[in-house]
Scaffold this motif. Structure first.
Motif, short mmCIF file in Angstrom:
data_model
loop_
_atom_site.label_atom_id
_atom_site.label_comp_id
_atom_site.label_asym_id
_atom_site.label_seq_id
_atom_site.Cartn_x
_atom_site.Cartn_y
_atom_site.Cartn_z
N GLN A 12 90.85 -64.48 13.56
CA GLN A 12 91.90 -63.54 13.95
C GLN A 12 93.14 -63.79 13.11
O GLN A 12 93.27 -64.83 12.46
N TYR A 13 94.04 -62.83 13.11
CA TYR A 13 95.29 -62.96 12.36
C TYR A 13 96.44 -63.16 13.33
O TYR A 13 96.50 -62.54 14.39
N GLN A 14 97.35 -64.05 12.95
CA GLN A 14 98.55 -64.29 13.74
C GLN A 14 99.77 -64.19 12.83
O GLN A 14 99.73 -64.66 11.68
N PHE A 15 100.84 -63.58 13.33
CA PHE A 15 102.08 -63.56 12.57
C PHE A 15 102.86 -64.82 12.89
O PHE A 15 103.23 -65.08 14.03
N ILE A 16 103.06 -65.65 11.86
CA ILE A 16 103.79 -66.91 11.99
C ILE A 16 104.88 -66.93 10.95
O ILE A 16 104.61 -66.78 9.75
N ASN A 17 106.10 -67.09 11.40
CA ASN A 17 107.26 -67.10 10.49
C ASN A 17 107.26 -65.87 9.57
O ASN A 17 107.57 -65.96 8.38
N GLY A 18 106.90 -64.72 10.15
CA GLY A 18 106.95 -63.47 9.41
C GLY A 18 105.78 -63.21 8.48
O GLY A 18 105.78 -62.22 7.75
N GLN A 19 104.78 -64.09 8.49
CA GLN A 19 103.63 -63.92 7.60
C GLN A 19 102.35 -63.81 8.42
O GLN A 19 102.24 -64.38 9.50
N GLN A 20 101.39 -63.07 7.87
CA GLN A 20 100.10 -62.92 8.53
C GLN A 20 99.18 -64.07 8.10
O GLN A 20 98.86 -64.22 6.92
N ILE A 21 98.78 -64.86 9.07
CA ILE A 21 97.98 -66.05 8.82
C ILE A 21 96.62 -65.90 9.49
O ILE A 21 96.54 -65.60 10.70
N PHE A 22 95.55 -66.13 8.73
CA PHE A 22 94.20 -66.08 9.28
C PHE A 22 93.91 -67.38 10.00
O PHE A 22 94.07 -68.47 9.44
N THR A 23 93.45 -67.28 11.25
CA THR A 23 93.12 -68.47 12.05
C THR A 23 91.71 -68.32 12.61
O THR A 23 91.19 -67.22 12.77
N ARG A 24 91.11 -69.46 12.92
CA ARG A 24 89.76 -69.43 13.49
C ARG A 24 89.59 -70.61 14.43
O ARG A 24 89.97 -71.74 14.11
N LEU A 66 99.38 -70.51 4.05
CA LEU A 66 100.10 -69.46 3.32
C LEU A 66 99.79 -69.56 1.83
O LEU A 66 99.86 -70.63 1.24
N GLY A 67 99.38 -68.41 1.24
CA GLY A 67 99.03 -68.39 -0.17
C GLY A 67 97.56 -68.60 -0.44
O GLY A 67 97.13 -68.54 -1.60
N PHE A 68 96.78 -68.83 0.62
CA PHE A 68 95.36 -69.16 0.46
C PHE A 68 94.47 -68.19 1.23
O PHE A 68 94.86 -67.66 2.28
N GLY A 69 93.24 -68.03 0.73
CA GLY A 69 92.20 -67.35 1.48
C GLY A 69 92.56 -65.97 1.97
O GLY A 69 92.98 -65.10 1.20
N LEU A 70 92.43 -65.79 3.28
CA LEU A 70 92.63 -64.47 3.91
C LEU A 70 94.04 -64.29 4.45
O LEU A 70 94.33 -63.28 5.09
N SER A 71 94.91 -65.25 4.21
CA SER A 71 96.30 -65.15 4.68
C SER A 71 97.19 -64.47 3.64
O SER A 71 96.77 -64.23 2.50
#
Length: 292
Positions: A12-24, A66-71
């Motif tokens: 799933q994606y979460q907005f953290i510090n204004g950025q979309q981060i992929f988490t699992r 941030l800057g990696f993979g699906l984020s």
């Protein structure tokens, strides 16, 4: 192998510090929490070969930094390792997890060192407790880290141009150089890692992400001290054939870390969890069995 599409769909994606981060996340939420921290320049998918077994034992948490993979991969971010550590703490806060274990690789080793340093050195009565740390191959000591040519070029003033010149074939060639001689990356692995690197125009920030190397030098005392001064169980599992942080790093670890707990994988390279996921899982579970 878990296909990248399945890996993405199960996260799933979460907005953290204004950025979309992929988490699992995976496993029983009541089981001990285990945080997996990936390396450079890949993503959380690196852990796919260990995922099914680890989630049988632990509540497993991972993300693409941030800057990696699906984020998200913003052009103007500073990509500080301390900010990557913040991502994990924010996710753990959201899950109401107060105590957790870490399994980290490469760039993720240094993020883990920062998280550990916060526990060892920074006073905060509300901070979470890291119960154990296991490192895989990575630049734990900047003096033993041996970057390959493309990393040196990305660090140079021409890094922004070099990042634009990287092709899938060049990427594959560099991967083959750092894997073990008998555990070379499969075409499927190369395809997946290239997709993750290319996603969200990721090549344009590779020269910014590589700034982790000078950050390691700048914060060496804090990050190496976090290992030597910590009182929790710490383990190193490392492939000796890694030209970047292989046998020479293992030797340095043994010299600097009192009563070092090390499992050497003689024929594996820089990505042991991809090269032989079963062996790394077995070694990790054995470590946990002794301390839990």
């Amino acid at each position: 192998m878990i296909p990248l599409s399945d890996w993405q769909n199960q996260g799933q994606y979460q907005f953290i510090n204004g950025q979309q981060i992929f988490t699992r996340y995976g496993g029983d939420k009541n089981a001990p929490a285990l945080v997996l921290i990936h390396g450079y320049p890949s993503a959380s998918w690196d852990w796919e070969g260990m995922w099914d077994e680890l989630t049988q034992h632990y509540y497993v948490i991972t993300l693409d930094m941030l800057g990696f993979g699906l984020s998200d991969k913003p052009k103007n971010a500073n990509y500080l390792l301390s900010e990557q550590a913040d991502l994990f703490e924010t996710v753990l806060d959201g899950l109401n997890i107060d105590s957790y274990h870490i399994l980290a690789h490469d760039y993720g080793d240094t993020v883990a060192q920062e998280l550990l340093a916060r526990q060892v050195y920074d006073s905060d009565i509300n901070k979470k407790h890291i119960a154990s740390v296991c490192f895989l191959n990575g630049g734990l000591f900047p003096e033993t880290h041996k970057p390959i040519l493309v990393q040196k070029l990305l660090l140079s003033p021409l890094g922004f141009l070099i990042s634009k010149l990287i092709t899938k074939q060049k990427f594959a060639t560099n991967l083959q150089k750092i894997f073990g001689p008998n555990t070379q990356p499969t075409p499927e692995t190369i395809d997946t890692l290239w997709q993750l690197l290319s996603y969200n125009n990721g090549l344009r920030v590779m020269h910014k992400l590589i700034n982790y190397i000078p950050q390691r030098k700048e914060h060496r005392e804090r990050w190496v001290g976090a290992i030597t001064d910590s009182l929790i169980p710490i383990k190193l599992i490392a492939g000796a054939k890694d030209p970047i942080s292989g046998q020479h790093m293992i030797d340095r670890y043994r010299k600097l870390i009192p009563n070092a707990n090390i499992t050497t994988m003689p024929m594996l390279g820089h990505y042991p969890q991809i090269e032989n996921a079963a062996a790394i899982t077995k070694a990790y579970l054995a470590f946990r069995e002794r301390i839990d």
